[in-house]
Design an enzyme around this catalytic site. Sequence first.
Site, mmCIF file in Angstrom:
data_model
loop_
_atom_site.group_PDB
_atom_site.id
_atom_site.type_symbol
_atom_site.label_atom_id
_atom_site.label_comp_id
_atom_site.label_asym_id
_atom_site.label_seq_id
_atom_site.Cartn_x
_atom_site.Cartn_y
_atom_site.Cartn_z
ATOM 1 N N HIS A 107 0.837 -1.204 0.000
ATOM 2 C CA HIS A 107 0.000 0.000 0.000
ATOM 3 C C HIS A 107 0.865 1.243 0.000
ATOM 4 O O HIS A 107 2.035 1.205 0.381
ATOM 5 C CB HIS A 107 -0.950 0.012 1.202
ATOM 6 C CG HIS A 107 -0.281 0.235 2.531
ATOM 7 N ND1 HIS A 107 0.034 1.491 3.008
ATOM 8 C CD2 HIS A 107 0.135 -0.647 3.481
ATOM 9 C CE1 HIS A 107 0.606 1.372 4.190
ATOM 10 N NE2 HIS A 107 0.687 0.091 4.504
ATOM 11 N N CYS A 108 0.277 2.362 -0.464
ATOM 12 C CA CYS A 108 0.920 3.671 -0.345
ATOM 13 C C CYS A 108 0.046 4.507 0.589
ATOM 14 O O CYS A 108 -0.596 3.971 1.485
ATOM 15 C CB CYS A 108 1.111 4.318 -1.709
ATOM 16 S SG CYS A 108 -0.412 4.535 -2.651
ATOM 17 N N MET A 109 -0.014 5.809 0.412
ATOM 18 C CA MET A 109 -0.752 6.654 1.351
ATOM 19 C C MET A 109 -2.265 6.468 1.275
ATOM 20 O O MET A 109 -2.971 6.602 2.260
ATOM 21 C CB MET A 109 -0.417 8.131 1.101
ATOM 22 C CG MET A 109 0.990 8.507 1.520
ATOM 23 S SD MET A 109 1.319 10.259 1.260
ATOM 24 C CE MET A 109 0.244 10.992 2.479
#
Length: 454
Positions: A26-28
């Site tokens: 995942h990212c932000m």
Amino acid sequence: MTREQQIAASILQYVGGKENITRVAHCMTRVRVSLRDPGKANIDSLKQIEGVMGVIEDETLQIVVGPGVVNKVAAALCELTSLELGEVIEDGIEDIAERTKAEVKARQQTPLKRLLRKIGSIFIPLIPGLVASGIINGIANFAKNAGVDPQTTWLQLLLLIGGGIFASLGVLVGYNTAKEFGGTPVLGAIAGILVFNPAMGDIKLFGEALTPGRGGLFAVLLAAWLMAVVEKRVRSFVPNAVDIIVTPLITVLIVCLFTLIAVQPLAGWLSLAITSGLKAVLDIGGVVAGAVLAGTFLPLVMVGLHHGLTPIHMELIQKLGSTPLLPVLAMAGAGQVGAAIAVYVKTKNKRLRNIIKGALPVGFLGIGEPLLYGVTLPLGRPFVTACLGAAVGGAFQAVMKTAALGIGVSGLSLIPLIADTKYVIYFIGLVISYTFGFLFTYWFGFKEEMAAHI
């Protein structure tokens, strides 16, 4: 079952089950899922999951669920699949066809897109640290500007904590660069240490003193990339019995010497050309330059290439003390906020209104992906009117010459980082983008029938 666990269970159902997942990350704002067979994913059903704001089909399937929520959904998905975050399941021979298909698709991308994606992958893991440190530094600088004695202990502590990541950023970038290009991460970290090592100033090479930090992060990126390339070449002919000793030794010696002789001078020229060029564009172009840069930034965010600008922001900060580019580009998110409010005011679609209500708070704080993928982009025309609203605010920021002392945030969150105490001016620019994003969308950017596609 929590809301996040429900979202994860639904995602698992519509991507073809846990047997179809090879990696969860995942990212932000996005859960990133790698699939054995992308054809098994039901994209329309994924978009309809309560809490999902958008779905992007790329090399990985990216499901936008928003900041904060994304960490919990990814963790729940890992629990359901028995995968560690970032762990890759090796495919068997039956998956060769699908893997080959993905590789062909990757090769069809332009070299520039691949490069920007690589740079994004290098800097995305650093964003939480950059955000936290940037805001701490912003608060400390705000206090100094307000007249607090710089020798006050609590202020010194804030500056110490906030400045840590920036002092060692070259090491972190070098580590991630080597890792991203398939090399040994610690060798990339050595490249970052070398480029910014203050001891360099005591050494003369070819009659000239070496300059610590010359070329900045561009030099680190190039040197760490070379570490990965040279390491692979050296390993191909070094006997296995002495590989762990000989390969890193030869790699470090060759690349570090080449970095001092060629990489740093080249990167120094590149850094100067980019930073001076951008400053000149904003100074000379004024209204037009600000409008064009802010108005065209959302398409870059749309394809996930905006993180490729991070080293440019960092070089501007290193060379000029601040980045005049960030406040201009931050207007893109503000234009989206205005557009989303206009849609909320006009639409009667309950699902669309709920998406906007959930995404607006983080939109004001500068995280625009939930609004982008959940509202403006699926609707189509509001995406264009959001860009137009951003262009007006960007023109204002360029004329007023606002700049930021740090990166990693935008929107209202960027206010503490604005240079030269131009906090109110930057805020006025935000309001301008909100206003024109709203007006353009309200006047001709949205019709109720568009909501049927959400």
